[in-house]
Design a protein around this motif. Sequence first.
Motif, PDB file in Angstrom:
ATOM      1  N   VAL A  86     -12.725  51.588   2.705  1.00 55.61           N
ATOM      2  CA  VAL A  86     -13.870  51.284   2.642  1.00 55.61           C
ATOM      3  C   VAL A  86     -15.051  51.744   3.289  1.00 55.61           C
ATOM      4  CG1 VAL A  86     -14.824  50.203   5.413  1.00 55.61           C
ATOM      5  CG2 VAL A  86     -12.848  49.662   4.172  1.00 55.61           C
ATOM      6  N   ILE A  87     -14.732  53.136   4.273  1.00 60.35           N
ATOM      7  CA  ILE A  87     -15.373  54.053   4.931  1.00 60.35           C
ATOM      8  C   ILE A  87     -16.532  54.148   3.532  1.00 60.35           C
ATOM      9  CG2 ILE A  87     -16.480  55.764   6.524  1.00 60.35           C
ATOM     10  CD1 ILE A  87     -15.148  53.224   8.131  1.00 60.35           C
ATOM     11  N   PRO A  88     -16.033  55.152   3.201  1.00 59.54           N
ATOM     12  CA  PRO A  88     -17.442  56.015   1.831  1.00 59.54           C
ATOM     13  C   PRO A  88     -18.507  54.881   0.769  1.00 59.54           C
ATOM     14  CG  PRO A  88     -14.192  56.564   1.052  1.00 59.54           C
ATOM     15  CD  PRO A  88     -14.571  55.782   2.179  1.00 59.54           C
ATOM     16  N   GLU A  89     -17.606  53.693   0.776  1.00 60.79           N
ATOM     17  CA  GLU A  89     -18.432  52.514   0.014  1.00 60.79           C
ATOM     18  C   GLU A  89     -19.495  52.068   0.845  1.00 60.79           C
ATOM     19  OE1 GLU A  89     -18.593  52.073  -2.648  1.00 60.79           O
ATOM     20  OE2 GLU A  89     -16.561  51.928  -3.117  1.00 60.79           O
ATOM     21  N   VAL A  90     -19.023  52.086   2.350  1.00 59.11           N
ATOM     22  CA  VAL A  90     -20.171  52.076   3.616  1.00 59.11           C
ATOM     23  C   VAL A  90     -20.476  53.187   3.517  1.00 59.11           C
ATOM     24  CG1 VAL A  90     -20.694  51.468   5.960  1.00 59.11           C
ATOM     25  CG2 VAL A  90     -18.187  50.204   4.908  1.00 59.11           C
ATOM     26  N   LYS A  91     -20.593  54.489   3.499  1.00 56.32           N
ATOM     27  CA  LYS A  91     -22.012  55.803   3.256  1.00 56.32           C
ATOM     28  C   LYS A  91     -22.590  55.345   2.642  1.00 56.32           C
ATOM     29  CE  LYS A  91     -19.923  59.489   4.991  1.00 56.32           C
ATOM     30  NZ  LYS A  91     -19.403  60.938   4.176  1.00 56.32           N
ATOM     31  N   TYR A  92     -22.207  55.200   1.205  1.00 52.12           N
ATOM     32  CA  TYR A  92     -23.179  54.848   0.240  1.00 52.12           C
ATOM     33  C   TYR A  92     -24.229  54.106   0.168  1.00 52.12           C
ATOM     34  CZ  TYR A  92     -24.299  53.821  -4.419  1.00 52.12           C
ATOM     35  OH  TYR A  92     -25.325  53.111  -5.899  1.00 52.12           O
ATOM     36  N   TYR A 131     -21.080  58.364  10.109  1.00 58.15           N
ATOM     37  CA  TYR A 131     -19.182  58.783   9.450  1.00 58.15           C
ATOM     38  C   TYR A 131     -19.219  60.602   8.965  1.00 58.15           C
ATOM     39  CZ  TYR A 131     -18.576  53.811   9.150  1.00 58.15           C
ATOM     40  OH  TYR A 131     -18.896  52.639  10.147  1.00 58.15           O
ATOM     41  N   LYS A 132     -18.460  60.496  10.071  1.00 59.25           N
ATOM     42  CA  LYS A 132     -17.267  61.989   9.328  1.00 59.25           C
ATOM     43  C   LYS A 132     -16.414  61.399   9.459  1.00 59.25           C
ATOM     44  CE  LYS A 132     -21.056  64.799  11.472  1.00 59.25           C
ATOM     45  NZ  LYS A 132     -22.638  65.817  11.290  1.00 59.25           N
ATOM     46  N   TYR A 133     -16.283  62.213   7.787  1.00 60.95           N
ATOM     47  CA  TYR A 133     -15.318  62.316   6.707  1.00 60.95           C
ATOM     48  C   TYR A 133     -14.401  62.714   7.231  1.00 60.95           C
ATOM     49  CZ  TYR A 133     -12.673  59.380   3.264  1.00 60.95           C
ATOM     50  OH  TYR A 133     -11.659  58.144   2.635  1.00 60.95           O
ATOM     51  N   TYR A 229     -21.573  59.324  16.058  1.00 63.78           N
ATOM     52  CA  TYR A 229     -21.309  59.714  15.184  1.00 63.78           C
ATOM     53  C   TYR A 229     -19.577  59.329  15.059  1.00 63.78           C
ATOM     54  CZ  TYR A 229     -24.447  63.129  14.419  1.00 63.78           C
ATOM     55  OH  TYR A 229     -25.361  64.738  14.541  1.00 63.78           O
ATOM     56  N   GLU A 230     -19.358  58.522  14.733  1.00 67.24           N
ATOM     57  CA  GLU A 230     -17.171  58.129  13.892  1.00 67.24           C
ATOM     58  C   GLU A 230     -16.948  58.991  13.119  1.00 67.24           C
ATOM     59  OE1 GLU A 230     -16.787  53.981  13.359  1.00 67.24           O
ATOM     60  OE2 GLU A 230     -17.996  54.127  15.207  1.00 67.24           O
ATOM     61  N   PHE A 231     -15.806  59.435  13.650  1.00 62.06           N
ATOM     62  CA  PHE A 231     -14.926  60.541  12.795  1.00 62.06           C
ATOM     63  C   PHE A 231     -13.706  59.555  12.397  1.00 62.06           C
ATOM     64  CE2 PHE A 231     -16.901  62.765  15.810  1.00 62.06           C
ATOM     65  CZ  PHE A 231     -17.288  64.280  15.073  1.00 62.06           C
ATOM     66  N   ILE A 232     -13.541  60.079  10.918  1.00 63.31           N
ATOM     67  CA  ILE A 232     -12.702  58.913  10.566  1.00 63.31           C
ATOM     68  C   ILE A 232     -11.736  60.078   9.907  1.00 63.31           C
ATOM     69  CG2 ILE A 232     -11.788  56.957   8.356  1.00 63.31           C
ATOM     70  CD1 ILE A 232     -14.505  55.937  10.277  1.00 63.31           C
TER      71      ILE A 232
END
Length: 245
Positions: A86-92, A131-133, A229-232
């Motif tokens: 989910v998160i990589p798509e949201v970041k994009y 997001y910090k991924y 900042y959120e850390f995934i």
Amino acid sequence: MKINIIIMRKLSLVILVLLFISCKKEDVQLPKTNASVMTEILDHSPIYMFFRVEDNDTIAEVNAKNSISTTNWIFNIDKRLPLDLVIPEVKYLQKKKKQASHKNEAAINVFSYADSTKQNLAFLPFTEVQYKYDNNFSKFYIKEHADLYSAYNNLTINFNHENKITVDGNDISREELVDFIKDFSDFMSDGKITIIHLNFDKRLSFDHYIQDKILAWQLTSNTIQLSSYEFIYDLDKLPECGCKL
């Protein structure tokens, strides 16, 4: 007349989402929790993220073809998807909207979910979240940027792969978290604003993520704020510290 138009637009939003969720070919199972952060949003574009299984692999299938950069974006994401999809798509998509040639600075991004208590569709804003991924965790980030955080009382909350909670490495039950943070903040802040830094194991489901985010939202007050900042994180990619996260 104006009131009727607003009512129709609200009804159109609910009908649109419900139709899309109930369609057999395009099924999105929304997360559920017991509180509504927002219940109304106008001038919106829908974005869908579907749960798919192909050759025994889980896939996040994104449909953002109807997104208009000047509108509010509603992210309808299947609760079964893991955060690492989910998160990589949201970041994009966040980046795509920010870089669009036509923008509306007042437009927001929200996640949709179901409020199981009030039996309504609800929305959780995340416009300002960065997001910090993968290889980041807040306690390391705070240490590396001590000059930015020295003026605050900083607390790290971690939701691990089992969705259990620790606060600065100490186990806390879900039922005790809100009271614990508020009491601890009052006792330790010494007049400083308390910043809550959220960390999520990327193996968590989006369902758990939304439930955790709503729980964290209930902590906020004039003296307690959530970091933007959120850390995934990927546990295998974090630096060895010999400590409990």
